[in-house]
Motif scaffolding. Structure first.
Motif, PDB file in Angstrom:
ATOM      1  N   LEU A 156       0.796  -1.235   0.000  1.00  0.00           N
ATOM      2  CA  LEU A 156       0.000   0.000   0.000  1.00  0.00           C
ATOM      3  C   LEU A 156       0.825   1.281   0.000  1.00  0.00           C
ATOM      4  O   LEU A 156       0.283   2.356  -0.251  1.00  0.00           O
ATOM      5  N   SER A 157       2.111   1.137   0.266  1.00  0.00           N
ATOM      6  CA  SER A 157       2.894   2.373   0.440  1.00  0.00           C
ATOM      7  C   SER A 157       2.886   3.255  -0.813  1.00  0.00           C
ATOM      8  O   SER A 157       2.998   4.470  -0.703  1.00  0.00           O
ATOM      9  N   GLU A 158       2.689   2.643  -1.968  1.00  0.00           N
ATOM     10  CA  GLU A 158       2.641   3.426  -3.218  1.00  0.00           C
ATOM     11  C   GLU A 158       1.215   3.827  -3.601  1.00  0.00           C
ATOM     12  O   GLU A 158       1.023   4.652  -4.475  1.00  0.00           O
ATOM     13  N   GLU A 159       0.229   3.182  -2.961  1.00  0.00           N
ATOM     14  CA  GLU A 159      -1.142   3.307  -3.485  1.00  0.00           C
ATOM     15  C   GLU A 159      -2.150   3.904  -2.524  1.00  0.00           C
ATOM     16  O   GLU A 159      -3.338   3.923  -2.811  1.00  0.00           O
ATOM     17  N   ALA A 160      -1.708   4.354  -1.364  1.00  0.00           N
ATOM     18  CA  ALA A 160      -2.670   4.791  -0.343  1.00  0.00           C
ATOM     19  C   ALA A 160      -3.510   5.982  -0.784  1.00  0.00           C
ATOM     20  O   ALA A 160      -4.683   6.085  -0.424  1.00  0.00           O
ATOM     21  N   GLY A 168      -4.031  10.334   3.778  1.00  0.00           N
ATOM     22  CA  GLY A 168      -3.816  11.310   4.849  1.00  0.00           C
ATOM     23  C   GLY A 168      -3.512  10.699   6.203  1.00  0.00           C
ATOM     24  O   GLY A 168      -3.291  11.410   7.177  1.00  0.00           O
ATOM     25  N   HIS A 169      -3.545   9.362   6.299  1.00  0.00           N
ATOM     26  CA  HIS A 169      -3.255   8.703   7.578  1.00  0.00           C
ATOM     27  C   HIS A 169      -1.836   8.172   7.592  1.00  0.00           C
ATOM     28  O   HIS A 169      -1.257   7.905   6.532  1.00  0.00           O
ATOM     29  N   ASP A 170      -1.312   7.948   8.788  1.00  0.00           N
ATOM     30  CA  ASP A 170      -0.081   7.179   8.911  1.00  0.00           C
ATOM     31  C   ASP A 170      -0.474   5.735   8.602  1.00  0.00           C
ATOM     32  O   ASP A 170      -1.294   5.123   9.307  1.00  0.00           O
ATOM     33  N   SER A 172       0.927   2.755   8.684  1.00  0.00           N
ATOM     34  CA  SER A 172       1.195   1.673   9.619  1.00  0.00           C
ATOM     35  C   SER A 172       0.182   1.692  10.772  1.00  0.00           C
ATOM     36  O   SER A 172      -0.373   0.648  11.163  1.00  0.00           O
ATOM     37  N   ILE A 173      -0.101   2.877  11.286  1.00  0.00           N
ATOM     38  CA  ILE A 173      -1.074   3.000  12.391  1.00  0.00           C
ATOM     39  C   ILE A 173      -2.473   2.632  11.902  1.00  0.00           C
ATOM     40  O   ILE A 173      -3.221   1.922  12.573  1.00  0.00           O
ATOM     41  N   ARG A 174      -2.809   3.090  10.708  1.00  0.00           N
ATOM     42  CA  ARG A 174      -4.147   2.829  10.150  1.00  0.00           C
ATOM     43  C   ARG A 174      -4.372   1.314   9.950  1.00  0.00           C
ATOM     44  O   ARG A 174      -5.414   0.781  10.294  1.00  0.00           O
ATOM     45  N   ILE A 175      -3.366   0.659   9.400  1.00  0.00           N
ATOM     46  CA  ILE A 175      -3.482  -0.800   9.200  1.00  0.00           C
ATOM     47  C   ILE A 175      -3.626  -1.471  10.573  1.00  0.00           C
ATOM     48  O   ILE A 175      -4.478  -2.337  10.774  1.00  0.00           O
ATOM     49  N   GLY A 176      -2.825  -1.029  11.519  1.00  0.00           N
ATOM     50  CA  GLY A 176      -2.862  -1.599  12.874  1.00  0.00           C
ATOM     51  C   GLY A 176      -4.204  -1.404  13.552  1.00  0.00           C
ATOM     52  O   GLY A 176      -4.632  -2.222  14.366  1.00  0.00           O
ATOM     53  N   THR A 177      -4.902  -0.316  13.206  1.00  0.00           N
ATOM     54  CA  THR A 177      -6.214  -0.050  13.814  1.00  0.00           C
ATOM     55  C   THR A 177      -7.313  -0.861  13.116  1.00  0.00           C
ATOM     56  O   THR A 177      -8.165  -1.460  13.770  1.00  0.00           O
ATOM     57  N   LEU A 178      -7.299  -0.839  11.777  1.00  0.00           N
ATOM     58  CA  LEU A 178      -8.408  -1.456  11.027  1.00  0.00           C
ATOM     59  C   LEU A 178      -8.285  -2.974  10.889  1.00  0.00           C
ATOM     60  O   LEU A 178      -9.298  -3.686  10.902  1.00  0.00           O
ATOM     61  N   LEU A 179      -7.065  -3.460  10.734  1.00  0.00           N
ATOM     62  CA  LEU A 179      -6.895  -4.877  10.374  1.00  0.00           C
ATOM     63  C   LEU A 179      -7.420  -5.879  11.417  1.00  0.00           C
ATOM     64  O   LEU A 179      -8.110  -6.829  11.033  1.00  0.00           O
ATOM     65  N   PRO A 180      -7.151  -5.693  12.725  1.00  0.00           N
ATOM     66  CA  PRO A 180      -7.613  -6.719  13.674  1.00  0.00           C
ATOM     67  C   PRO A 180      -9.124  -6.957  13.625  1.00  0.00           C
ATOM     68  O   PRO A 180      -9.593  -8.093  13.576  1.00  0.00           O
ATOM     69  N   LYS A 181      -9.900  -5.857  13.587  1.00  0.00           N
ATOM     70  CA  LYS A 181     -11.371  -5.991  13.547  1.00  0.00           C
ATOM     71  C   LYS A 181     -11.800  -6.643  12.241  1.00  0.00           C
ATOM     72  O   LYS A 181     -12.653  -7.526  12.204  1.00  0.00           O
ATOM     73  N   ARG A 182     -11.202  -6.193  11.154  1.00  0.00           N
ATOM     74  CA  ARG A 182     -11.592  -6.708   9.840  1.00  0.00           C
ATOM     75  C   ARG A 182     -11.155  -8.153   9.652  1.00  0.00           C
ATOM     76  O   ARG A 182     -11.888  -8.949   9.073  1.00  0.00           O
ATOM     77  N   ASP A 183      -9.986  -8.490  10.142  1.00  0.00           N
ATOM     78  CA  ASP A 183      -9.480  -9.860   9.990  1.00  0.00           C
ATOM     79  C   ASP A 183     -10.484 -10.867  10.575  1.00  0.00           C
ATOM     80  O   ASP A 183     -10.730 -11.924   9.996  1.00  0.00           O
ATOM     81  N   ALA A 184     -11.080 -10.499  11.714  1.00  0.00           N
ATOM     82  CA  ALA A 184     -12.042 -11.402  12.354  1.00  0.00           C
ATOM     83  C   ALA A 184     -13.261 -11.613  11.450  1.00  0.00           C
ATOM     84  O   ALA A 184     -13.783 -12.731  11.335  1.00  0.00           O
ATOM     85  N   ILE A 185     -13.685 -10.543  10.789  1.00  0.00           N
ATOM     86  CA  ILE A 185     -14.870 -10.647   9.909  1.00  0.00           C
ATOM     87  C   ILE A 185     -14.531 -11.401   8.623  1.00  0.00           C
ATOM     88  O   ILE A 185     -15.273 -12.282   8.194  1.00  0.00           O
ATOM     89  N   TYR A 186     -13.385 -11.083   8.021  1.00  0.00           N
ATOM     90  CA  TYR A 186     -12.974 -11.797   6.803  1.00  0.00           C
ATOM     91  C   TYR A 186     -12.874 -13.300   7.100  1.00  0.00           C
ATOM     92  O   TYR A 186     -13.311 -14.133   6.314  1.00  0.00           O
TER      93      TYR A 186
END
Ligand code: S3P
Length: 211
Positions: A156-160, A168-170, A172-186
C-alpha cells in the motif's frame, strides 16, 4: 497456510431468477475478500484467466454505476452513499452472475465451460456489512486473501492516496487499527483462508486452483 473449510462445490441457494437458473445452472461465483492491498484484483484477474471464466472487480463496477471514481464518491457523497451503492452493485452482479455486466465491458467473459463462471474481487470493506455477507454467504465460494500488516504496508505504500480510508493517515497506524477488527470478519465469512505472505500473484492463484 491456514485453511478453514474446504468445499468441493459451492452451496447454491436462491430462487430461480434467470434462464440459466431455470435450466439448473446457477452461475458459480468465486468471491475474493481481504484488506486493501491484499491483492484481490490482481489475484482475481489472474485466477479468472487461469480458470477461463469471467472476471469482475466490484470497485470498478461501482465506479461505472456512479459515473465517477471511488475517491470522488467518498468526497462528494460520503461513505454511507458509497456503501449503499456497493450493496446494490453487488446485488446486481450476483443476480446476473456478472453476465449482463461483463458483456458490457467486464474482463474475460469466459467460455462458461469450466467449473466457475465468475471470479469477483470485492472491496476491502464489502463484507463488513451484514447485508453483503447475507448476499454472499452460501451463494459464492468466499476466499480470504490474508496478508500480514508488513505485507499490506509494502503493497500500500505506493497506493494509499487512491484509497479514501487510507489517504492522509499514517499507514502503519491505520493498518494496525483497522486490520484486527476486519481480519475477524474476513475469517468468519470465508470458506477458505489463503495466507498470501511470500507468494506472488501467480503462486496465490495457482494455490487457490489447486485446492
Ligand atoms: C474499501 C476498500 C476499497 C474500496 C473503498 C473502501 C474499504 O477497495 O472499496 O475505498 O473499506 O476497505 P480495495 O480493497 O480494492 O482497495
Amino acid at each position: 497456510m491456514k485453511e478453514k473449510r474446504q468445499q468441493s462445490e459451492p452451496i447454491l441457494v436462491h430462487a430461480c431468477q434467470n434462464t440459466d437458473e431455470a435450466n439448473g445452472h446457477l452461475p458459480r461465483i468465486m468471491a475474493l475478500t481481504g484488506f486493501m492491498g491484499s491483492g484481490k484484483t490482481s489475484v482475481g484477474r489472474t485466477l479468472a484467466t487461469m480458470l477461463g471464466c469471467a472476471f469482475l472487480d466490484l470497485d470498478k463496477e461501482i465506479e461505472k454505476a456512479a459515473g465517477k471514481s471511488i475517491p470522488c464518491i467518498f468526497r462528494e457523497d460520503g461513505e454511507k452513499a458509497f456503501r449503499k451503492l456497493e450493496i446494490s452493485t453487488l446485488q446486481k452482479i450476483l443476480k446476473s452472475g456478472g453476465r449482463e455486466i461483463s458483456s458490457e465491458g467486464g474482463e474475460n467473459r469466459g467460455s462458461g465451460e469450466g467449473s466457475w463462471d465468475l471470479v469477483l474481487s470485492l472491496g476491502g470493506g464489502t463484507v463488513l456489512k451484514s447485508k453483503a455477507r447475507a448476499l454472499l454467504e452460501g451463494r459464492c465460494k468466499i476466499i480470504y486473501l490474508k496478508a500480514s500488516p508488513e505485507t499490506l504496508l509494502s503493497h500500500l505504500s505506493e497506493e494509499a492516496e487512491g484509497r479514501p480510508l487510507l489517504a492522509g493517515h499514517d499507514l502503519s497506524i491505520r493498518i494496525g487499527t483497522l486490520l484486527p477488527k476486519r481480519d475477524a470478519i474476513y475469517s468468519k465469512v470465508a470458506d477458505i483462508i489463503v495466507d498470501t505472505d511470500g507468494k506472488s500473484i501467480k503462486e496465490t492463484a495457482e494455490y487457490i486452483i489447486g485446492l
